[in-house]
Design a protein around this motif. Structure first.
Motif, PDB file in Angstrom:
ATOM      1  N   LYS A  39       0.836  -1.210   0.000  1.00 51.02           N
ATOM      2  CA  LYS A  39       0.000   0.000   0.000  1.00 51.02           C
ATOM      3  C   LYS A  39       0.870   1.260   0.000  1.00 51.02           C
ATOM      4  O   LYS A  39       0.606   2.221  -0.724  1.00 51.02           O
ATOM      5  CB  LYS A  39      -0.928  -0.036   1.224  1.00 51.02           C
ATOM      6  N   LEU A  40       1.933   1.223   0.816  1.00 54.30           N
ATOM      7  CA  LEU A  40       2.869   2.350   0.879  1.00 54.30           C
ATOM      8  C   LEU A  40       3.451   2.653  -0.503  1.00 54.30           C
ATOM      9  O   LEU A  40       3.499   3.804  -0.943  1.00 54.30           O
ATOM     10  CB  LEU A  40       3.987   2.004   1.870  1.00 54.30           C
ATOM     11  N   LEU A  41       3.874   1.606  -1.194  1.00 57.71           N
ATOM     12  CA  LEU A  41       4.539   1.806  -2.496  1.00 57.71           C
ATOM     13  C   LEU A  41       3.577   2.299  -3.564  1.00 57.71           C
ATOM     14  O   LEU A  41       4.005   2.785  -4.614  1.00 57.71           O
ATOM     15  CB  LEU A  41       5.210   0.495  -2.960  1.00 57.71           C
ATOM     16  N   GLU A  42       2.271   2.170  -3.306  1.00 57.30           N
ATOM     17  CA  GLU A  42       1.253   2.596  -4.277  1.00 57.30           C
ATOM     18  C   GLU A  42       0.686   3.989  -3.982  1.00 57.30           C
ATOM     19  O   GLU A  42      -0.162   4.483  -4.735  1.00 57.30           O
ATOM     20  CB  GLU A  42       0.091   1.601  -4.277  1.00 57.30           C
ATOM     21  N   LEU A  43       1.129   4.625  -2.895  1.00 58.39           N
ATOM     22  CA  LEU A  43       0.521   5.916  -2.534  1.00 58.39           C
ATOM     23  C   LEU A  43       0.657   6.919  -3.679  1.00 58.39           C
ATOM     24  O   LEU A  43       1.755   7.149  -4.188  1.00 58.39           O
ATOM     25  CB  LEU A  43       1.187   6.485  -1.268  1.00 58.39           C
ATOM     26  N   GLY A  44      -0.455   7.497  -4.052  1.00 58.60           N
ATOM     27  CA  GLY A  44      -0.445   8.524  -5.094  1.00 58.60           C
ATOM     28  C   GLY A  44      -0.440   7.981  -6.518  1.00 58.60           C
ATOM     29  O   GLY A  44      -0.449   8.744  -7.470  1.00 58.60           O
ATOM     30  N   ILE A  45      -0.438   6.660  -6.658  1.00 63.67           N
ATOM     31  CA  ILE A  45      -0.434   6.062  -7.994  1.00 63.67           C
ATOM     32  C   ILE A  45      -1.864   5.606  -8.274  1.00 63.67           C
ATOM     33  O   ILE A  45      -2.425   4.842  -7.481  1.00 63.67           O
ATOM     34  CB  ILE A  45       0.492   4.815  -8.056  1.00 63.67           C
TER      35      ILE A  45
END
Ligand code: DDH
Length: 291
Positions: free
Chosen positions: A265-271
């Protein structure tokens, strides 16, 4: 050079970069995980700015943030991978390196999707101060992580990444590893946090942390003391965080599952992606839609 889109080839080359006999505890894994986290952890859900899109750490405004001290080492370790696969964006490479490192160090499979852009709009560079300050406590943790859209359980699960790596005096000013085997992903951080007698200690540079040294070890067998940050210790005195610390200390599988979910989830923030997983906000910066 690999075919564009051959992420398995990139993964292999990231794995090849992990072993570093002369660096820290012999692995670049922990600093890759921290690079991925700091690239994404500038996200602000309300303004939809920050996040891994844009790989802003390449530039002074973000890369020179004292919170990011030391991460130039991780970026340099990944440069040969970028050279071999020039088609991958830095923002994809850094986030992928974090996911690959977690897995290679014995952690869970973290779902990772490509498609981030390296396009940076200077007017949307996230201000400094969006990453957490380790000298603070539970209120600060909520302030920082609620801003990204995480809840209390997710804050505790994310904190379990401190099973990896160490504080460096010349980076953050903190000193030492959290656990005895800091290149092996496990739930040891939670077990030690709960069970050891953490003593406040002020380092010669004035930085305040918590330390543990085995009182029974003979003088000539003394190992490097373990450490906890004030933010880590604050998890113990909070009614909402503490139950999760206990659960993760008892149940390694639960921690691994929750960590895999929350790190993804962290790595997807804003994507933002369409049904097929393709990124739809590639022509703007760090997740902000251009209206
Ligand atoms: Fe962290 N972290 N982190 N951290 N972190 C440091 C090192 C590492 C905080 C402060 C520090 C996360 C959350 C927090 C990793 C992963 C993650 C250091 C030492 C400080 C200080 C840096 C140095 O001197 O080199 C604070 C405060 C928080 C918080 O408020 C919760 C999260 C969410 C992650 C993650 O990856 C999900 C890792 C890995 C390291 C070890 C780096 C290394 O080079 O070794």
């Amino acid at each position: 050079m690999s075919q564009p889109g051959d992420y398995d080839a990139v993964r292999k080359d990231i794995v090849a970069q992990l072993k570093k006999p002369d660096y820290d505890d012999g692995s670049a894994g922990p600093v890759f995980v921290r690079l991925a986290w700091h690239s994404a952890g500038t996200y602000d859900a309300k303004s939809d700015t920050g996040g891994s899109n844009g790989a802003g750490m390449r530039y002074e405004a973000e890369g020179g943030d004292p919170a990011n001290a030391g991460l130039q080492v991780a970026r340099a370790f990944l440069e040969p991978v970028k050279e071999r696969h020039p088609w991958i964006t830095y923002s994809d490479l850094w986030t992928l390196a974090g996911a690959v490192a977690v897995k290679e160090m014995g952690g869970p499979d973290v779902k990772w999707l490509p498609g981030r852009t390296d396009f940076v709009d200077d007017s949307k560079v996230p201000p400094r101060g969006r990453l957490p300050d380790a000298a603070q406590g539970a209120d600060h943790l909520r302030h920082i992580f609620y801003r990204m859209g995480f809840n209390d359980q997710e804050i505790v699960a994310l904190s379990g990444a401190h099973n990896l790596g160490r504080g460096h005096k010349d980076r953050s000013g903190f000193d030492g590893p959290w656990v005895n085997n800091p290149t092996r992903f496990s739930n040891q951080y939670f077990r030690l946090l709960l069970n050891l007698d953490w003593k406040p200690r002020t380092l010669s540079n004035g930085v305040k942390q918590f330390n543990y040294s085995d009182p029974d070890a003979a003088e000539d067998e003394k190992e490097e003391p373990l450490m906890m940050l004030p933010t880590d210790v604050s998890l113990l005195s909070d009614n909402s965080f503490l139950p999760w610390v206990k659960k993760y200390a008892e149940d390694k599988e639960l921690f691994f599952q929750h960590f895999a979910d929350v790190f993804a989830k962290l790595l997807e923030l804003g994507i933002r992606r369409d049904d097929k997983g393709s990124v739809v906000n590639t022509d703007n910066v760090r997740g902000g839609y251009v209206s």
